[in-house]
Design an enzyme around this catalytic site. Structure first.
Site, mmCIF file in Angstrom:
data_model
loop_
_atom_site.group_PDB
_atom_site.id
_atom_site.type_symbol
_atom_site.label_atom_id
_atom_site.label_comp_id
_atom_site.label_asym_id
_atom_site.label_seq_id
_atom_site.Cartn_x
_atom_site.Cartn_y
_atom_site.Cartn_z
ATOM 1 N N LYS A 67 59.171 -17.199 22.342
ATOM 2 C CA LYS A 67 57.848 -17.809 22.518
ATOM 3 C C LYS A 67 58.042 -19.167 23.185
ATOM 4 C CE LYS A 67 55.385 -20.687 20.513
ATOM 5 N NZ LYS A 67 54.767 -21.372 21.660
ATOM 6 N N GLU B 139 53.333 -23.423 25.000
ATOM 7 C CA GLU B 139 52.104 -22.983 25.678
ATOM 8 C C GLU B 139 51.827 -23.731 26.989
ATOM 9 O OE1 GLU B 139 52.707 -23.978 22.559
ATOM 10 O OE2 GLU B 139 50.875 -24.650 21.556
ATOM 11 N N GLY C 161 62.441 -28.240 18.864
ATOM 12 C CA GLY C 161 61.149 -28.919 18.882
ATOM 13 C C GLY C 161 61.185 -30.113 17.956
ATOM 14 N N GLU D 264 58.950 -32.360 12.640
ATOM 15 C CA GLU D 264 57.784 -31.952 11.840
ATOM 16 C C GLU D 264 57.599 -30.428 11.891
ATOM 17 O OE1 GLU D 264 54.312 -33.740 13.441
ATOM 18 O OE2 GLU D 264 52.993 -32.896 11.902
ATOM 19 N N GLY E 186 59.860 -28.312 12.859
ATOM 20 C CA GLY E 186 61.094 -27.731 12.333
ATOM 21 C C GLY E 186 61.010 -27.490 10.824
ATOM 22 N N GLU F 100 67.050 -27.381 16.360
ATOM 23 C CA GLU F 100 67.407 -28.549 17.183
ATOM 24 C C GLU F 100 66.167 -29.417 17.216
ATOM 25 O OE1 GLU F 100 70.296 -29.146 18.173
ATOM 26 O OE2 GLU F 100 71.344 -27.255 18.387
ATOM 27 N N CYS G 228 65.275 -35.082 23.752
ATOM 28 C CA CYS G 228 65.571 -35.286 22.333
ATOM 29 C C CYS G 228 66.677 -36.308 22.110
ATOM 30 C CB CYS G 228 65.941 -33.959 21.703
ATOM 31 S SG CYS G 228 67.211 -33.096 22.645
ATOM 32 N N GLU H 104 60.071 -41.347 16.763
ATOM 33 C CA GLU H 104 60.323 -40.800 18.102
ATOM 34 C C GLU H 104 59.059 -40.950 18.949
ATOM 35 O OE1 GLU H 104 60.955 -36.526 18.358
ATOM 36 O OE2 GLU H 104 62.696 -36.915 19.623
#
Ligand code: NAD
Length: 506
Positions: free
Chosen positions: A182, A185, A235, A238, A240, A257, A291, A392
């Site tokens: 996936k 989007e 991603g 949060e 994760g 990750e 990241c 972040e």
């Protein structure tokens, strides 16, 4: 441009390219123009994709192919990706706003060599590992087998959609799994095109399925689906956490990750020119939307003013502009939402007492009136307990923090919930290597930054992740481990329970 004139990208389920009534709008972040649409999937499409993946796995067309056969298909895909580099670069940058230089050299440029590496692992990975013959409790031979898990779900972010998707698809496929990916989007195009290439190169139908769609629908269904044995996710921390929660229902394996707030530590013996360039590259590459970006600069008090002055001078030479121009250094940030978020962090920084040394807002000029532009920004007078040093921001914002001793630099570097990466700038290798031992991060780059090498593992300490991607053990994360015990004694009285019983008789 209207929705009727732009190309639409269907999704791939069970070897069929499927349209959807629901469409994702793909917009170019540099001007917010609609550039494509893509079929949007939800729980129903994820279920169909998982079903197709499961059927393909059971058929053995890929899962039981020889290692050489799998390697050969992955190599063919890698070659074709190399041949179609420019086309994939265009699909990537029209959605994620990377510059053509960055996408050609990094975002898409890394895909073919990384896949070539996964193909090599498909060939060389030891799927059967004989253990030393056992003589106690009975004469036996054990073979440790690494077997594909079955259906693997991959959920990728928007910043490096194809590359970070590949870090999951590559080892999963190399190990013989079937995959449902996936993409984010906002940026599904390069992954959908990659799947077309994979199909053309002979990857059997159903082995790779691509279902773009909203995270809370398609992503959440994939993470909780009972027939998915493993989720590879990149991603935010949060999301994760949410993936872990969703995966826990069926005790899925997960690789995560996640986010970072990486320190760039300049030591007092560093070559200033090298360190200034390196720190800026570390923070501002792809407008800080990476990241592992080095977003906290730790600089000795004695060097601070000179170093900041040089940073500001150099930052002013960074060009923002058309992402398709090879001279452009930086493009826009991904979305209006992210743009608001970054500007809000600059407001928070000001309220906390930070000073804007350069940048601090939207660049001036007609071309920046549309799209999502932020100037590369340097904040000084930052303390490590401020939100701009701890959270972040995911934008082109460098927070400069002073330190007075090496011990304090290490304490500040580690004083974060994250632990993804770090860099140390020094003229003394031994000193820098000693400091690297003290840093709580998955990657420590000495006199370098953003060094992503597919031959070494990448991942985070603390809340930056779980597990590792890349490196020679990458397939371990996509296999089950089975011990097959073969009794060689042929004698009933050598079986453990007989041994126990005979001891009981003594
Ligand atoms: P995100 O967490 O918002 O989204 C990542 C993916 O998760 C997307 O595909 C999204 O659709 C999906 N998702 C969102 N909510 C979901 C849910 N409830 N259930 C299942 N899936 C869901 O992250 P992002 O904004 O796309 O990417 C930026 C973040 O990714 C940053 O925090 C960055 O540090 C991190 N990142 C980490 C690495 C790494 O290797 N450690 C690499 C790149 C990005």
């Amino acid at each position: 441009m209207t929705a009727t004139t732009v190309r639409n990208f269907p999704m791939l389920i069970g070897g069929k390219w499927v349209e959807s009534d629901r469409l994702l709008e793909i917009r170019d972040p540099q001007n917010d123009e609609l550039v494509a649409t893509a079929a949007s999937g939800g729980a129903e499409q994820v279920d169909a994709a998982v079903e197709a993946a499961k059927a393909s796995f059971k058929s053995g067309s890929w899962s039981r192919a020889t290692q050489a056969e799998r390697a050969s298909v992955l190599r063919a895909i890698s070659e074709k990706v190399g041949d179609r580099l420019d086309e994939l670069v265009e699909l990537e940058i029209m959605a994620n706003g990377a510059t053509v230089r960055q996408a050609t050299g990094f975002h898409i440029g890394y895909v073919a060599p990384h896949l070539e590496y996964f193909a090599e692992l498909a060939d060389k990975y030891q799927f059967e590992r004989p253990a030393p013959r056992a003589t106690f409790p009975s004469l036996a031979q054990s073979t440790v087998r690494k077997e594909p898990i079955g259906v693997v779900g991959a959920i990728a972010p928007w910043n490096f959609p194809l590359l970070l998707g590949l870090w999951k698809m590559g080892p999963a496929l190399a190990a013989g799994n079937s995959v449902v990916i996936k993409p984010d989007e906002k940026t599904p195009l390069s992954t959908l095109e990659f799947a077309r290439i994979a199909e053309e190169c002979g990857l059997p139908a159903g082995v790779l399925n691509v279902v773009p769609g909203p995270g809370v629908e398609a992503g959440a269904r994939l993470a909780s689906h009972p027939d998915v044995g493993k989720i590879g996710f990149t991603g935010s921390t949060e999301v994760g956490r949410e993936i872990m929660r969703l995966a826990s229902g069926t005790v899925k394996k997960v690789t995560l990750e996640l986010g970072g707030k990486s320190p760039s530590i300049v030591l007092d013996d560093a070559d200033i020119e090298t360190a200034v360039d390196g720190v800026l590259y570390g923070c501002f590459l792809y407008s800080g939307q990476i990241c592992e970006s080095g977003t906290r600069l730790l600089v000795p008090e004695s060097l601070h003013d000179e170093f900041v002055e040089r940073l500001v001078e150099r930052t002013k030479t960074i060009t923002l502009g058309d992402t398709r121009d090879w001279e452009t250094d930086l493009g826009p940030v991904i979305s209006a939402k992210q743009h608001r978020r970054i500007l809000n962090y600059l407001k928070i920084g000001a309220e906390e007492g930070a000073t804007v040394a350069t940048g601090g807002g939207v660049p001036k000029g007609e071309q920046f009136e549309r799209g999502h532009w932020i100037e590369p920004t340097i904040l000084t007078d930052v303390r490590n307990d401020m939100r701009v040093a701890q959270e972040e921001i995911f934008g082109p914002v460098l927070s400069v923090i002073k330190y007075t001793s090496e011990k304090e630099a290490i304490e500040i570097a580690n004083d974060t919930t994250y632990g993804l990466a770090s860099s140390i700038w020094s003229g003394d290798n031994e000193r820098a290597l000693a400091m690297a031992n003290e840093i709580e991060a998955g990657s420590v780059w000495i006199n370098d930054s953003h060094q992503i090498n597919c031959q070494v593992p990448f991942g985070g300490y603390k809340q930056s992740g779980l597990g590792r991607e890349l490196g020679p053990d990458a397939l371990d994360e996509y296999t089950e481990t089975k011990n097959v015990h073969l009794d060689l004694s042929g004698r009933r009285d050598r079986r453990p329970y007989d041994v126990l019983l005979s001891h009981a008789d003594d």
